[in-house]
Design an enzyme around this catalytic site. Structure first.
Site, mmCIF file in Angstrom:
data_model
loop_
_atom_site.group_PDB
_atom_site.id
_atom_site.type_symbol
_atom_site.label_atom_id
_atom_site.label_comp_id
_atom_site.label_asym_id
_atom_site.label_seq_id
_atom_site.Cartn_x
_atom_site.Cartn_y
_atom_site.Cartn_z
ATOM 1 C CD GLU A 1 44.722 34.348 40.174
ATOM 2 O OE1 GLU A 1 43.941 33.505 39.749
ATOM 3 O OE2 GLU A 1 45.191 35.247 39.456
ATOM 4 C CB SER B 1 42.726 38.532 41.363
ATOM 5 O OG SER B 1 41.367 38.801 41.490
ATOM 6 N NE ARG C 1 41.335 32.440 41.280
ATOM 7 C CZ ARG C 1 40.050 32.458 41.622
ATOM 8 N NH1 ARG C 1 39.478 31.364 42.079
ATOM 9 N NH2 ARG C 1 39.335 33.546 41.476
HETATM 10 N N1 EPU Z 1 37.088 45.396 48.160
HETATM 11 C C1 EPU Z 1 37.346 46.680 48.593
HETATM 12 N N2 EPU Z 1 38.175 47.447 47.825
HETATM 13 C C2 EPU Z 1 38.751 47.014 46.692
HETATM 14 C C3 EPU Z 1 38.472 45.689 46.253
HETATM 15 C C4 EPU Z 1 37.638 44.897 47.004
HETATM 16 O O1 EPU Z 1 36.862 47.118 49.618
HETATM 17 O O2 EPU Z 1 39.495 47.771 46.065
HETATM 18 C C5 EPU Z 1 36.183 44.545 48.970
HETATM 19 C C6 EPU Z 1 34.843 44.331 48.252
HETATM 20 O O3 EPU Z 1 33.928 45.345 48.555
HETATM 21 C C7 EPU Z 1 34.399 43.000 48.803
HETATM 22 C C8 EPU Z 1 35.710 42.261 49.013
HETATM 23 O O4 EPU Z 1 36.720 43.241 49.079
HETATM 24 O O5 EPU Z 1 33.774 43.139 50.037
HETATM 25 C C9 EPU Z 1 36.000 41.232 47.919
HETATM 26 O O6 EPU Z 1 36.025 41.876 46.645
HETATM 27 P P1 EPU Z 1 35.421 41.206 45.325
HETATM 28 O O7 EPU Z 1 34.029 40.737 45.590
HETATM 29 O O8 EPU Z 1 35.602 42.159 44.215
HETATM 30 O O9 EPU Z 1 36.284 39.893 45.094
HETATM 31 P P2 EPU Z 1 37.841 39.574 45.271
HETATM 32 O O10 EPU Z 1 37.971 38.722 46.492
HETATM 33 O O11 EPU Z 1 38.663 40.792 45.238
HETATM 34 C C10 EPU Z 1 37.717 37.331 43.928
HETATM 35 C C11 EPU Z 1 38.523 36.615 42.872
HETATM 36 C C12 EPU Z 1 38.182 37.143 41.488
HETATM 37 C C13 EPU Z 1 36.695 36.998 41.251
HETATM 38 C C14 EPU Z 1 35.937 37.765 42.349
HETATM 39 C C15 EPU Z 1 34.441 37.594 42.273
HETATM 40 C C16 EPU Z 1 40.637 35.901 43.837
HETATM 41 C C17 EPU Z 1 42.117 36.110 43.866
HETATM 42 N N3 EPU Z 1 39.946 36.774 43.097
HETATM 43 O O12 EPU Z 1 38.148 38.697 43.955
HETATM 44 O O13 EPU Z 1 38.894 36.323 40.543
HETATM 45 O O14 EPU Z 1 36.311 37.502 39.990
HETATM 46 O O15 EPU Z 1 36.342 37.243 43.652
HETATM 47 O O16 EPU Z 1 34.095 36.325 42.669
HETATM 48 O O17 EPU Z 1 40.138 34.956 44.449
HETATM 49 C C18 EPU Z 1 40.980 36.209 39.369
HETATM 50 O O18 EPU Z 1 41.218 35.170 39.982
HETATM 51 O O19 EPU Z 1 41.792 36.695 38.526
HETATM 52 C C19 EPU Z 1 39.738 36.918 39.633
HETATM 53 C C20 EPU Z 1 39.469 38.055 39.023
#
Ligand code: EPU
Length: 339
Positions: A335, A238, A167
C-alpha cells in the site's frame, strides 16, 4: 526571493519509515508560485520531480532520488458556508489532514471525522484515496487542483476525473504522476450524518445526538490501540493493501478458515482482511527480522524499530508476500508507495 534548493539531502528524515538515501535536490514550497518555480527547476534535471507531503506513506530506496524532491507545504484553508446544508472546504495540499479535521469537527461539520488521526497531508488524500472506518475521501472530494510538471498547465479535476479506486486514483498512473496537487475541495455537511457501519464504530449508534467530535474522539481512541506512535518508531500505517479476490476463491479459503473476514468489493469480488491473514493464517503478528516487524497490535502495520536501510524493509516485505502466497495463494501488493 529565489527558492532555497538544498543539495544532497537525506530523505530518511523526511519519511516516517525513517530510511532512504539522499535526494540530489530538495526544496520546500509554500505557495503555488513556489511550486511552479520548483517544477521549472526540475525540468533541468533528468527525472520527474518527486512531490512529498509528510512522507508518511512512502518507502524511499537506499539509492535515494536522482532528481528534485519537492516538499509540498502549500497552506490555506477556506470554508464556503453559504449553502444551507453543505460546506465546501478548500485546503492547500500541504495542510495536515488531521489539523484540518480537528477544525471541521470543532465547527460542528460532518464528513471527515472517521479519518481522524491519520498522519499525512491534504495533498496526499486524493492520490491514495485515503480511507478509514468506512469512509474514503473519494466520497467527499468535489475537485482537485493540480499543476502539470512539464507544461505547468493548471487544471481542476472533477471527482470523476480523479478515477478513484481502493487506495488508487488517476494521480498514481504514469500520466497522473506528472500532476502536482495544489488544492483539494471537500463537500462537508452541516446536517447530522454519522457514518457508523464499520465494525469498530457500530456501538456508537446507541448514542443519541452524537456529534462529529465524539466520533473523532472514538476513532482516535481506537487508532491509539492499533497503531504505533509514529513519532517514536518508523511506520507508514498499513504496509500492504487488503487484497481483492474473486468470490469463488474467497469461498474456497473460507472452507479452511471459516472466520476469514471479507467485504464485498464488487458483485464478483471480495476484499479480504489481510491483517487477519497475517495474524491468524501466517502467524506473523509481532514477527521481527533485522529490526523490521509486523506490529504486535495490528499485523498489517509494519514497524521499523531498528533498521537503517530500506533494503531490510524490502527483504522483509518480500518475505511476507511469499508467506501469504504460500499459505493462501493470494498475491498481495504494498500500500506504501515505493520510490
Ligand atoms: N485483524 C486481525 N489481526 C490483526 C489485524 C487485523 O485479526 O493483526 C482483523 C481485525 O480484527 C478485523 C480485520 O482484520 O476483523 C480488519 O482489521 P482493521 O479493522 O484493523 O482494518 P484493516 O483492514 O487492517 C484498513 C485500512 C486502514 C484503516 C483501517 C480502518 C487498508 C490497507 N488499511 O485496515 O488504513 O485505518 O482499515 O478502517 O485498507 C492505511 O491505509 O495506511 C490504513 C491504516
Amino acid at each position: 526571493m529565489g527558492l532555497l534548493i538544498e543539495k544532497n539531502v537525506s530523505l530518511a528524515e523526511h519519511t516516517t519509515l525513517k530510511v532512504g538515501g539522499a535526494a540530489d535536490y530538495l526544496v520546500e514550497v509554500r505557495t503555488v508560485e513556489e511550486l511552479v518555480e520548483g517544477l521549472r527547476f526540475a525540468q533541468q534535471t533528468a527525472t520527474l520531480p518527486l512531490i512529498i507531503g509528510s512522507g508518511s506513506n512512502i518507502l524511499v530506496s537506499d539509492a535515494g532520488y536522482h532528481g528534485l524532491v519537492i516538499k509540498n507545504l502549500i497552506t490555506g484553508v477556506i470554508y464556503d458556508t453559504s449553502d444551507q446544508d453543505k460546506v465546501l472546504l478548500t485546503c492547500g495540499a500541504g495542510e495536515q489532514l488531521d489539523t484540518v479535521i480537528a477544525d471541521t469537527v470543532a465547527r460542528g461539520y460532518w464528513g471527515l471525522e472517521n479519518l481522524s488521526a491519520i498522519p499525512g497531508t491534504i495533498g496526499a488524500t486524493p492520490i491514495q484515496n485515503v480511507g478509514a472506518y468506512g469512509v474514503e475521501v473519494s466520497s467527499l472530494i468535489t475537485s482537485v487542483e493540480a499543476v502539470q510538471a512539464d507544461t505547468l498547465e493548471v487544471k481542476k479535476f472533477t471527482n470523476a476525473e480523479c478515477q478513484f479506486g481502493y487506495r488508487d486514483s488517476f494521480f498514481k498512473t504514469p500520466l497522473g504522476k506528472k500532476w502536482a496537487v495544489t488544492k483539494v475541495t471537500f463537500n462537508l455537511s452541516k446536517k447530522i450524518s454519522p457514518q457508523l457501519e464499520y465494525k469498530d464504530l457500530i456501538s456508537l449508534k446507541e448514542i443519541k445526538n452524537i456529534s462529529s467530535m465524539q466520533i473523532r474522539n472514538e476513532v482516535i481512541n481506537i487508532r491509539s490501540k492499533k497503531f504505533p506512535d509514529w513519532h517514536r518508531v518508523g511506520t507508514a500505517g498499513s504496509f500492504f493493501k487488503n487484497p481483492i479476490i474473486k468470490n469463488e476463491v474467497y469461498e474456497k479459503l473460507k472452507v479452511e478458515w471459516p472466520d476469514l473476514p471479507g467485504y464485498p468489493a464488487s458483485e464478483t469480488e471480495t476484499k479480504v482482511a489481510l491483517g487477519w491473514v497475517l495474524d491468524k493464517v501466517c502467524n506473523l503478528k509481532g514477527f521481527c527480522r533485522d529490526g523490521v516487524c509486523l506490529y504486535e497490535q495490528q499485523a498489517l502495520v509494519l514497524v521499523n524499530i531498528g533498521s537503517q536501510s530500506a533494503e531490510a524493509i524490502i527483504k522483509f516485505e518480500n518475505f511476507v508476500i511469499d508467506e501469504v502466497n504460500k499459505k493462501t495463494g493470494i498475491a498481495i501488493e504494498p500500500e506504501v508507495l515505493h520510490v
